[in-house]
Design an enzyme around this catalytic site. Structure first.
Site, PDB file in Angstrom:
ATOM      1  N   SER A 102       0.830  -1.802  -0.314  1.00 26.31           N
ATOM      2  CA  SER A 102       0.058   0.179   0.194  1.00 26.31           C
ATOM      3  C   SER A 102       0.661   1.357  -0.059  1.00 26.31           C
ATOM      4  O   SER A 102       1.837   1.198  -0.893  1.00 26.31           O
ATOM      5  CB  SER A 102      -0.783  -0.529   0.782  1.00 26.31           C
ATOM      6  OG  SER A 102      -2.055   0.772   0.846  1.00 26.31           O
TER       7      SER A 102
ATOM      8  N   ASP B 136      -8.626  -4.562  -6.857  1.00 26.67           N
ATOM      9  CA  ASP B 136      -8.214  -3.313  -5.555  1.00 26.67           C
ATOM     10  C   ASP B 136      -8.956  -1.973  -5.882  1.00 26.67           C
ATOM     11  O   ASP B 136      -9.175  -1.633  -6.492  1.00 26.67           O
ATOM     12  CB  ASP B 136      -7.077  -3.153  -5.596  1.00 26.67           C
ATOM     13  CG  ASP B 136      -6.617  -2.450  -4.383  1.00 26.67           C
ATOM     14  OD1 ASP B 136      -7.493  -1.779  -3.034  1.00 26.67           O
ATOM     15  OD2 ASP B 136      -5.309  -1.944  -4.230  1.00 26.67           O
TER      16      ASP B 136
ATOM     17  N   HIS C 233      -7.675  -5.198  -1.937  1.00 27.71           N
ATOM     18  CA  HIS C 233      -6.103  -4.569  -1.716  1.00 27.71           C
ATOM     19  C   HIS C 233      -5.618  -5.075  -0.965  1.00 27.71           C
ATOM     20  O   HIS C 233      -4.256  -5.491  -0.485  1.00 27.71           O
ATOM     21  CB  HIS C 233      -6.946  -3.084  -1.321  1.00 27.71           C
ATOM     22  CG  HIS C 233      -5.564  -2.226  -0.567  1.00 27.71           C
ATOM     23  ND1 HIS C 233      -4.506  -1.901  -1.359  1.00 27.71           N
ATOM     24  CD2 HIS C 233      -4.778  -1.765   0.320  1.00 27.71           C
ATOM     25  CE1 HIS C 233      -3.323  -0.988  -1.051  1.00 27.71           C
ATOM     26  NE2 HIS C 233      -3.630  -0.428   0.077  1.00 27.71           N
TER      27      HIS C 233
END
Length: 734
Positions: free
Chosen positions: A604, A679, A711
Site C-alpha cells: 500500500s 483492489d 487490496h
C-alpha cells in the site's frame, strides 16, 4: 621428532573429534528447536491459530466481569480471578428452543447493568435471555440485515437491506425509511471513504427514539470499472472512486423519529465539496452535533442542530490550520454534567482533551504535553475522572491513565511498560474494556517479551490483579532476536524508532542480506513496545532463512504529533525517503550488514515507498517487492489524497515530484509488483500505468496479480502471497 609428530597428529585428531562432538552437540540442540513454516506464521495459515498467544474474551455486566466462551459465560471474581458459570450454550438452547439455532456465546453482551439479561443472536434472530429466570424475554427477527445498529434503550434496530434503510422497533414492526437507495444513493453506511474516523452510518439518540443517519449521493462520481472474471463472460463490478481533484460525492444527515415516523434532514447548507463528520447526540436527545470541514480540510467547525426541525442552532467552535486539520473523534458530554463536553484537538501540536460548555466556550485544556491522547475510553462518574490511552510514557507505548477533569492530574493505571489496552470495538475505540461505572478496566496488554497478559485494574487507586498470562506459543522454535532503538531523522533533530530482527543463530562476524520493510505513511505506527516490538510474522520467517530485517517509522507516520506527520505535506514520499535513507546509513555502519545485498518491501503506502526507493536510489537496493503500490497520487482518492497533497490543480509540482511514472526509467534492480485485480483502495490503474511506462523506457520490473482479490490477500491466498515474496528475495538477493 617422531613422538612430537605423533603427538601433533594425535592432538589434531583429538581436537577434530572435540570439534565434531561440539558441532554435534550444537546440531542436537538446534535439532530440538523447531523451524517455522508460513502455515505457522501467516494469518491465513493452517496452523496459525496455534501460534498466536492464547486469549480470554471478556465483557462487562455493569461492574461485573464476564468471561465469554463459545459454550458458556462465566463471572470472574475481580479479587481472586476465580470463575463461576452463569449459563451454558445448552441452557440457552433449552430456554430458546428452535430459535437458538447456531448461537455462539463469544458474541454475547450484557446491555443492562441492573438486569440479568444477555443479548445473543444468529443470522435469523436476536434475543434477550433472562439467565436467572431461565427464559427468553424478548426477541426480534432478522431478515437480510446488513450494517445493523441495535439500541439497548429502545430495542429498535436500524439496518440496510437492498440499498435502503429500515428500522424495526421493539415490537417487531419494520418500517422502510428510504426508497431511493441504489448504487448511486447510499444510506446508513460509512461515507467519505472511511476517513475522519467514520466507520458506520447510523447513530441512535441516547434514549433510542431518534436515529441520525448518513445519506451519500455519489451519482456524480465516476464509476471505476473493476472486473469479475468468474462469470462466463467477464462482467464489470463498478466502484465509485472520487480521485484527487475530481468531482466528489455529496453527503447529508437525516434524523428519523421512531415515535412519529417522520424524517428531517439537517439544514447544513450545500454539501458540495464539504465533509460532515463525527456525528454526536446531546444528552437530552434534542440536539445533534457535527464537525464540518471544507474540501481543502484547512477549516473545521463544530455545529449544533435541532433534532426535531433539523435547523442549525450555533457554530460552537472553529479551528484552522494552513496545512490541514484532521478531526476523527466526536465530542463527548460529561456524564455528570449535561452542560459540558470534551473535544479533542491537535491545535497545540498534539492531540489533547479540551473542556467546553454547551455554549461553545472553552473552559480549560485538560491534558497537555509533547505526547498524544490516543483515545478517550470513558469516565469514572463517581470520581469525575476520564480514562484515556496515551503515549505519555513513550512514543512507542500505549498506556492507560485516569485524568481528573477539574485538576488535570493524571494517574498511571498500568505497569508503565509495553502496549496496553489491546481491546478494541468497531471504529477502534477501547471503550469495551471499561466497566459501566468506570470503576474498573480489564487491560489486555503485551510487552516485547510478554506475549499477552490481562490485568483487572481499579481506576480509583490503580491497584491491579493479574487475571491471565499467556504462554509463549513459540517456545521450542528457533526464534530470532528482536530489538528496538532510535536514530536521527534527516532533519538532524527528530528521533525515529526502529525495529531490527536479526537472523536466527546470528553471528556478528558474518555479513547478512538485509531487507528494509517499510510502510511510512500516515495513520500507521510500525514500531511498538508490544510482543517482539510488533514484528510481522513474515519477518521471523525471513530471519529464519538468514536475512536481517529493519523497520523504521519515518516522519509522516502517526502518533508523534501534528508537526511530525505534517512534515510530508504536499510531497508524500520525499521526506519519508530521506528518513529511510538515514536508516540505510545506520545499517551500512554495522559490520554484519551486507550492503551489496539490500532489499526493500512494503504494501500500500509501503508499496509506494518501496517503488520510490528502488527508483530514487537504484544503486542502493538490489531487490524490491511492492504490494498494492500507489504510483501517482492523482489516481488516489479525494479525502486522503487531498489532505496530504492538496489537489493536482493546486499542487502540480508536488504531484510531479512524487509521481513514480517519472522515475520508471531509473529502475536497475529486480522489482516485483503485486496487486489484487479487484483492489478498490489502490486501483489497478496505478500499477498498470507504471508497467506501461517501464515498457516504454525499457526497464524490466516483474508483475504478479491475484485475480478477484482486493487490496489485501484474504485467507490462504495470504500464505501463497508471502511464499511468493519470500521466493523473490531468495532468488535475487540471497
Amino acid at each position: 621428532m617422531k613422538n612430537k609428530r605423533f603427538f601433533m597428529l594425535h592432538g589434531g585428531v583429538t581436537l577434530c573429534v572435540m570439534a565434531l562432538l561440539s558441532m554435534f552437540s550444537i546440531m542436537t540442540v538446534n535439532a530440538q528447536q523447531r523451524e517455522f513454516t508460513l502455515e505457522d506464521l501467516n494469518f491465513g495459515g493452517t496452523n496459525y491459530k496455534n501460534m498466536v498467544p492464547a486469549n480470554r474474551y471478556l465483557a462487562w455486566w455493569g461492574d461485573r466481569l464476564v468471561r465469554l466462551d463459545s459454550d458458556r459465560c462465566s463471572e470472574v471474581d475481580k479479587k481472586n480471578c476465580s470463575e463461576k458459570t452463569l449459563f451454558t450454550i445448552d441452557d440457552i438452547r433449552q430456554w430458546a428452543g428452535d430459535d437458538a439455532g447456531s448461537l455462539n456465546l463469544l458474541g454475547a453482551s450484557f446491555p443492562y447493568s441492573d438486569k440479568p439479561l444477555v443479548l445473543v443472536g444468529n443470522g435469523s434472530v436476536r434475543m434477550l435471555v433472562d439467565f436467572k429466570a431461565g427464559k427468553v424475554v424478548w426477541q426480534q427477527k432478522r431478515d437480510g440485515e446488513t450494517h445493523s445498529d441495535w439500541s439497548a434503550e429502545s430495542r429498535a434496530v436500524a439496518f440496510v437491506k437492498a440499498d435502503n434503510l429500515y428500522v424495526t422497533d421493539a415490537e417487531g414492526n419494520t418500517r422502510r425509511i428510504t426508497t431511493d437507495g441504489s448504487h448511486d444513493i447510499v444510506y446508513g453506511q460509512s461515507v467519505h471513504r472511511d476517513e475522519f474516523g467514520i466507520y458506520k452510518g447510523t447513530f441512535w439518540s441516547p434514549d433510542g427514539t431518534k436515529l441520525a443517519f448518513y445519506r451519500m449521493d455519489q451519482s456524480m462520481v465516476t464509476d471505476y470499472p473493476l472486473v469479475n472474471i468468474d462469470t462466463r463472460i467477464a462482467t464489470e463490478i463498478p466502484t465509485k472512486y472520487p480521485m484527487a481533484g475530481e468531482t466528489s460525492h455529496k453527503v447529508t444527515v437525516g434524523i428519523y423519529d421512531l415515535a412519529t415516523g417522520s424524517t428531517v434532514y439537517l439544514n447544513a447548507g450545500d454539501p458540495t465539496d464539504r465533509y460532515f463528520t463525527n456525528v454526536a447526540w446531546g444528552p437530552d436527545g434534542k440536539t445533534v452535533y457535527m464537525i464540518e470541514l471544507n474540501r481543502d480540510q484547512t477549516d473545521m467547525q463544530l455545529v449544533s442542530y435541532d433534532a426535531v426541525t433539523g435547523e442549525k442552532q450555533a457554530v460552537l467552535y472553529k479551528e484552522h490550520d494552513d496545512k490541514y486539520v484532521h478531526p476523527v473523534n466526536p465530542i463527548v458530554f460529561l456524564p455528570w454534567d449535561d452542560d459540558k463536553f470534551i473535544l479533542q484537538s491537535e491545535k497545540d501540536g498534539y492531540n489533547h482533551l479540551y473542556l467546553f460548555n454547551a455554549k461553545g466556550e472553552q473552559l480549560k485544556q485538560i491534558t497537555s504535553g509533547e505526547w498524544v491522547v490516543l483515545d478517550l475510553v470513558g469516565f469514572n462518574t463517581e470520581k469525575k475522572t476520564a480514562i484515556i490511552v496515551s503515549t505519555e510514557s513513550s512514543p512507542i507505548q500505549n498506556n492507560i491513565y485516569s485524568v481528573n477533569i477539574e485538576s488535570g492530574k493524571r494517574m498511571l493505571l498500568d505497569n508503565g511498560r509495553g502496549f496496553h489496552a489491546n481491546t478494541r470495538a468497531a471504529g477502534g475505540s477501547h471503550a469495551p474494556m471499561l466497566s459501566a461505572s468506570g470503576r474498573y478496566v480489564y487491560d489486555r496488554y503485551t510487552e516485547p517479551d510478554v506475549p499477552r497478559n490481562i490485568d483487572i485494574v481499579n481506576t480509583e487507586n490503580g491497584k491491579s490483579v493479574n487475571y491471565f498470562t499467556a504462554d509463549d506459543p513459540w517456545k521450542g522454535f528457533n526464534v530470532p532476536e528482536y530489538s528496538c532503538g532510535t536514530i536521527k531523522a534527516a532533519d538532524g533533530t527528530t528521533d525515529l524508532y526502529y525495529r531490527m530482527v536479526k537472523p536466527v543463530n546470528f553471528d556478528p562476524a558474518k555479513k547478512y542480506p538485509t531487507v528494509v520493510y517499510v510502510y511510512g505513511g500516515p495513520g500507521i505506527r510500525n514500531v511498538e513496545a508490544s510482543w517482539h516490538y510488533a514484528s510481522r510474522s513474515w519477518e521471523t520467517y525471513m530471519a529464519q532463512k538468514g536475512y536481517l530485517l529493519f523497520i523504521l517509522d519515518n516522519r509522516g507516520s502517526c502518533d508523534r504529533g501534528r508537526d511530525f506527520e505534517q512534515a510530508t505535506f504536499r510531497h508524500l514520499g520525499v521526506e519519508e525517503m530521506k528518513d529511510q535513507m538515514k536508516g540505510v546509513e545506520y545499517l551500512k555502519s554495522l559490520s554484519y550488514v551486507d550492503t551489496t545485498r539490500m532489499g526493500v518491501h512494503g504494501w500500500s503506502f509501503g508499496g509506494f515507498m518501496t517503488t520510490s526507493l528502488m527508483t530514487t536510489y537504484p544503486d542502493v537496493f538490489k531487490v524490491g517487492v511492492a504490494g498494492g503500490p500507489v504510483i501517482d497520487w492523482k489516481w488516489y482518492e479525494v479525502m486522503y489524497g487531498e489532505r496530504y497533497m492538496d489537489t493536482p490543480q493546486a499542487n502540480p509540482e508536488g504531484y510531479a515530484e512524487t509521481s513514480l511514472i517519472n522515475k520508471a526509467g531509473n529502475l536497475k534492480g529486480k522489482l516485483q509488483i503485486i496487486i489484487g485485480t479487484d483492489d478498490p483502495t489502490v486501483l489497478p490503474q496505478q500499477a498498470l500505468s507504471f508497467i506501461k511506462k517501464c515498457n516504454e523506457v525499457g526497464t524490466q520490473p516483474d508483475f504478479y496479480v491475484y485475480p478477484g482479490e482486493g487490496h489485501n490477500m484474504m485467507g490462504h491466498q495470504s500464505v501463497h502471497l508471502h511464499e511468493r515474496i519470500t521466493q523473490y528475495f531468495e532468488d535475487y538477493l540471497k
